[in-house]
Design an enzyme around this catalytic site. Structure first.
Site, short mmCIF file in Angstrom:
data_model
loop_
_atom_site.label_atom_id
_atom_site.label_comp_id
_atom_site.label_asym_id
_atom_site.label_seq_id
_atom_site.Cartn_x
_atom_site.Cartn_y
_atom_site.Cartn_z
CE LYS A 44 -2.84 -0.78 3.64
NZ LYS A 44 -3.60 -0.58 4.62
CE LYS A 46 -2.00 4.24 5.13
NZ LYS A 46 -2.90 3.99 6.08
N1 C2G Z 1 -10.59 6.83 9.17
C1 C2G Z 1 -11.51 8.04 9.51
N2 C2G Z 1 -11.38 9.05 9.86
C2 C2G Z 1 -9.91 9.43 9.98
C3 C2G Z 1 -8.94 8.39 9.68
C4 C2G Z 1 -9.05 7.22 9.14
O1 C2G Z 1 -12.63 7.32 9.43
N3 C2G Z 1 -9.63 10.82 10.41
C5 C2G Z 1 -10.95 5.54 8.65
C6 C2G Z 1 -10.46 5.34 7.09
O2 C2G Z 1 -11.26 5.87 6.38
C7 C2G Z 1 -10.47 3.76 7.36
C8 C2G Z 1 -10.20 3.44 8.76
O3 C2G Z 1 -10.21 4.44 9.57
O4 C2G Z 1 -11.87 3.23 7.00
C9 C2G Z 1 -8.61 2.77 8.69
O5 C2G Z 1 -7.84 4.04 8.12
P1 C2G Z 1 -6.19 3.54 7.88
O6 C2G Z 1 -5.57 2.90 8.91
O7 C2G Z 1 -5.49 4.61 7.14
O8 C2G Z 1 -6.80 2.25 6.67
P2 C2G Z 1 -6.18 2.51 5.23
O9 C2G Z 1 -4.97 2.73 5.14
O10 C2G Z 1 -7.15 3.43 4.54
O11 C2G Z 1 -6.46 1.23 4.56
O12 C2G Z 1 -8.15 -2.58 2.22
C10 C2G Z 1 -8.45 -1.12 2.74
C11 C2G Z 1 -7.22 -0.69 3.22
O13 C2G Z 1 -6.63 -1.79 4.27
C12 C2G Z 1 -7.60 0.53 4.29
#
Ligand code: C2G
Length: 139
Positions: A44, A46
């Protein structure tokens, strides 16, 4: 028993993550989290501060999370939804539309993100401009 699933990295857990998890759980009775492995995070683009094991330890301690499974790749969601008898798939709306292919199997819900907070904002506010700074600083 309504089963809900969501996926993410959940690094440096913050209010936005917790609000997402709580709202997801409120949609059903059981919440499963597909937690991105360190290897999948590399895919990803990250680099999480906390290892998969530590991020899992933290999520396992959260009351509204019932089970944590590893997320190893982009393509496992279809199998996960059927293997775990999922009724509702939930993601933050930064992913709006990206997972609509799951609508054949379950309800797909995109929840509004929590404004003003993100893991990358935390790192930036702490003075780490890039993943490398973060790694060097924390050697
Ligand atoms: N999130 C949120 N508000 C934020 C930050 C994150 O609602 N201020 C939500 C994201 O939209 C996501 C969840 O928290 O639904 C997890 O965010 P991340 O850990 O950044 O996950 P991500 O990198 O988006 O990975 O297959 C899907 C991926 O694994 C998602």
């Amino acid at each position: 028993m309504t089963k809900v699933i969501t996926y993410g990295t959940f690094d440096l857990l913050h209010k936005g993550h917790i609000r997402l998890l709580k709202r997801a759980k409120e949609l059903g009775d059981q919440l499963i989290v597909g937690l991105s492995t360190d290897e999948f995070n590399a895919v990803k683009g990250k680099k999480a501060y906390n290892s998969f094991e530590d991020r899992k330890y933290i999520l396992d301690a959260i009351e509204c999370v019932d089970e944590v499974i590893p997320e190893n790749d982009w393509n496992q969601k279809t199998t996960d939804v059927s293997d775990h008898d999922i009724d509702i798939f939930v993601m933050g709306d930064d992913w709006e539309g990206q997972f609509d292919f799951l609508k054949d199997q379950c309800k797909v819900v995109y929840l509004p993100r929590t404004e003003g907070i993100s893991t990358s904002k935390i790192k930036k506010d702490l003075g780490f401009s890039s993943e490398d700074d973060w790694k060097i600083e924390n050697k």
